[in-house]
Structure formats: structure tokens, C-alpha cells
Design an enzyme around this catalytic site. Structure first.
Site, PDB file in Angstrom:
ATOM      1  N   HIS A  43       5.973  12.297  -0.867  1.00  0.00           N
ATOM      2  CA  HIS A  43       4.973  12.973   0.220  1.00  0.00           C
ATOM      3  C   HIS A  43       6.289  13.963   1.280  1.00  0.00           C
ATOM      4  O   HIS A  43       6.052  12.978   1.702  1.00  0.00           O
ATOM      5  CB  HIS A  43       4.702  12.424   1.245  1.00  0.00           C
ATOM      6  CG  HIS A  43       3.231  13.126   2.015  1.00  0.00           C
ATOM      7  ND1 HIS A  43       2.074  12.930   2.011  1.00  0.00           N
ATOM      8  CD2 HIS A  43       3.410  14.197   2.180  1.00  0.00           C
ATOM      9  CE1 HIS A  43       1.751  13.467   3.774  1.00  0.00           C
ATOM     10  NE2 HIS A  43       2.302  14.103   3.576  1.00  0.00           N
ATOM     11  N   GLU A  70       2.076  15.189  -2.847  1.00  0.00           N
ATOM     12  CA  GLU A  70       1.223  15.094  -1.832  1.00  0.00           C
ATOM     13  C   GLU A  70       1.676  15.912  -0.492  1.00  0.00           C
ATOM     14  O   GLU A  70       2.380  15.436  -0.088  1.00  0.00           O
ATOM     15  CB  GLU A  70       1.063  13.550  -1.269  1.00  0.00           C
ATOM     16  CG  GLU A  70       0.663  12.793  -1.851  1.00  0.00           C
ATOM     17  CD  GLU A  70       0.561  11.143  -1.530  1.00  0.00           C
ATOM     18  OE1 GLU A  70      -0.529  10.383  -2.186  1.00  0.00           O
ATOM     19  OE2 GLU A  70       0.694  11.692  -0.809  1.00  0.00           O
ATOM     20  N   HIS A 190      -3.506   4.420  -0.311  1.00  0.00           N
ATOM     21  CA  HIS A 190      -3.650   4.262   1.572  1.00  0.00           C
ATOM     22  C   HIS A 190      -3.987   2.884   1.622  1.00  0.00           C
ATOM     23  O   HIS A 190      -5.218   2.430   1.735  1.00  0.00           O
ATOM     24  CB  HIS A 190      -3.782   4.736   2.312  1.00  0.00           C
ATOM     25  CG  HIS A 190      -3.760   5.123   3.644  1.00  0.00           C
ATOM     26  ND1 HIS A 190      -2.669   6.009   3.858  1.00  0.00           N
ATOM     27  CD2 HIS A 190      -3.540   4.158   4.811  1.00  0.00           C
ATOM     28  CE1 HIS A 190      -2.372   5.691   4.513  1.00  0.00           C
ATOM     29  NE2 HIS A 190      -3.024   4.934   5.464  1.00  0.00           N
ATOM     30  N   ASP A 191      -2.791   1.789   2.101  1.00  0.00           N
ATOM     31  CA  ASP A 191      -2.978   0.432   2.100  1.00  0.00           C
ATOM     32  C   ASP A 191      -3.506  -0.128   0.534  1.00  0.00           C
ATOM     33  O   ASP A 191      -3.986  -1.378   0.558  1.00  0.00           O
ATOM     34  CB  ASP A 191      -3.935  -0.277   3.177  1.00  0.00           C
ATOM     35  CG  ASP A 191      -3.012   0.864   4.581  1.00  0.00           C
ATOM     36  OD1 ASP A 191      -2.078   0.841   3.755  1.00  0.00           O
ATOM     37  OD2 ASP A 191      -3.857   0.439   5.392  1.00  0.00           O
ATOM     38  N   HIS A 214       3.911   2.171   0.386  1.00  0.00           N
ATOM     39  CA  HIS A 214       4.124   0.946   1.538  1.00  0.00           C
ATOM     40  C   HIS A 214       4.422  -0.333   1.393  1.00  0.00           C
ATOM     41  O   HIS A 214       5.143  -1.131   0.975  1.00  0.00           O
ATOM     42  CB  HIS A 214       3.769   1.164   2.637  1.00  0.00           C
ATOM     43  CG  HIS A 214       4.077   0.650   3.757  1.00  0.00           C
ATOM     44  ND1 HIS A 214       5.039   0.574   4.509  1.00  0.00           N
ATOM     45  CD2 HIS A 214       3.783  -0.648   4.270  1.00  0.00           C
ATOM     46  CE1 HIS A 214       4.901  -0.017   5.599  1.00  0.00           C
ATOM     47  NE2 HIS A 214       4.681  -1.033   4.811  1.00  0.00           N
TER      48      HIS A 214
END
Length: 237
Positions: A43, A70, A190-191, A214
Site C-alpha cells: 500500500h 492498495e 484489517h486486523d 500488521h
């Protein structure tokens, strides 16, 4: 089969902290594929605080699985992806100074804009995915842009998973069903983590791909990159 695309932004963040080339972003991408990743996600942001535009060009010939880029579809971003021609571009509505993605597109308010971008990318032979929340009417509009897929923003699921997994995942189950009915493929990200991914995968049908950065890179600090990727892949079986 749900593919695992490893987002390597955090590797670039660590490298940039010293201004040198350690860790080597390109080598990590290659190693992720060797260790079983089905794709590599980056990204690039305008301030290049993690992945740099130059990284994207260097990664293109090295990524042998699927390359997913992204970003917010600014003129500079579109110029980049048209030159690089990844397998997939994921369109996100982030402001240039956003710390991380925090919401999906309001497609109704951006219908003409998104449709034009999707048309441009399709003409270049690039699959498109639109980053959205779980609102079903919004997903139906995403299909009307001509996009190939959506990517479901999964932070609300991750935030609520520990307290009530069934309630947390239900909107995603319904959203994925609606997307499939509208002719869209379904990605998610995401997460997502080793704690919540297996349950999500078991309850969300038609899931083509998860993009995880992450949490995966954080786990790799303890488990090592090879073992971490193996454990995430196990959650998707």
C-alpha cells in the site's frame, strides 16, 4: 480455497527507520512466497512512509504469485499501477495522511469516480477490488461499478470477536453472500489475526482472499516468518 496475501508494509516501515536496506523488502517478499504466501500486498502512500513507489517497481518482476497494490486512486497512484500492472488493485478511500484504513467507500457518493477508475484498470487487464464495509446496498452498488471484487473491512469484526464471535461475524456472512449473488468476488482484510482468522474463514462463504500485514509481521517477531505464514495458512484450511 482462500488465498493468503501478505502485506509487507511493516517490513518497509522497519527498513525506513534506519534509512538503509535492512530488512530488504524485496527479499522478504520472495521469502514470503517461498514460505507459502499466495500473494504479496503493498500500500504505497503519497508520503512513502513505508512502501515507496520505487519498491513497487522493484517488486513487480520478483512476485511470482499475485501482486496486489492498495491505495487511493489519485492520478499518481493510477499512473503507478498502469505502469506496473499488478494482478489486482484494491481501491481504498484513505486520505493522504491517514494512519491506516479506517472505513470503506461510500459507493453512492463516488459512483462515477469509481466506475471511471474501474473501467481504466479493466482496459489494462487489471482485476479491481473496492474496499467496503458490510452494508449490503453499498455492496450492490460496488458491483454496478464493474469491479471484480470487494474487500471487506474487518476491523469491526476483530474489535468485537472476543466478546461475541457469532454477532461479530454475522454481518460479514451476509455481506459475502450478497456480494456473491451480485457477481463479485470477496476479499477481506484489517486486523485479522491468528486469534480470529479461523473463525472468520469458517463463517464467511465465498472468501477468495485475505490480506494480512500488521498482525502477521508482529507474530513473526516471535514465531519466525516461515512458521507464522504456515499458521495463518492453517487457519484457512
Amino acid at each position: 480455497m482462500t488465498n493468503l496475501s501478505v502485506n509487507i508494509n511493516k517490513i518497509a516501515t522497519l527498513r525506513n527507520a534506519r534509512g538503509e536496506n535492512q530488512p530488504n523488502v524485496q527479499q522478504v517478499a520472495v521469502d514470503c512466497e517461498i514460505f507459502g504466501a499466495d500473494g504479496i500486498t503493498v500500500h504505497p502512500r503519497p508520503d512513502e512512509r513505508h512502501i515507496k513507489y520505487d519498491d513497487v517497481f522493484k517488486l513487480r518482476p520478483l512476485v511470482k504469485t499475485e501482486f496486489n497494490i492498495e491505495g487511493y486512486p489519485s492520478p499518481e497512484f493510477i499512473d503507478l499501477v498502469l505502469k506496473v500492472k499488478p494482478e489486482q488493485v484494491t481501491l481504498v478511500p484513505d486520505a493522504p495522511d491517514a494512519l491506516t484504513s479506517s472505513a470503506g467507500w461510500n459507493v453512492a457518493d463516488n459512483m462515477e469516480f469509481l466506475t471511471t477508475i474501474v473501467d481504466t484498470l479493466r482496459d489494462a487487464g487489471i482485476r479491481t477490488s473496492i474496499f467496503v464495509d458490510t452494508d449490503i446496498e453499498n455492496i450492490k452498488l460496488a458491483a454496478k461499478t464493474g469491479a471484480d471484487r470487494i474487500e471487506l473491512f474487518t476491523k469491526p469484526y476483530a474489535d468485537n470477536y472476543a466478546s461475541n464471535p457469532a454477532t461479530a461475524v454475522e454481518p460479514y456472512t451476509l455481506a459475502s453472500q450478497a456480494a456473491h449473488k451480485a457477481g463479485l468476488g470477496v476479499n477481506a482484510g484489517h486486523d485479522l489475526s491468528l486469534e480470529n482468522l479461523e473463525y472468520f474463514h469458517a463463517h464467511v462463504p465465498y472468501l477468495n482472499e485475505v490480506s494480512i500485514g500488521h498482525s502477521l509481521i508482529s507474530d513473526a517477531l516471535y514465531l519466525g516468518l516461515k512458521e507464522t505464514i504456515a499458521q495463518y495458512k492453517k487457519c484457512l484450511k
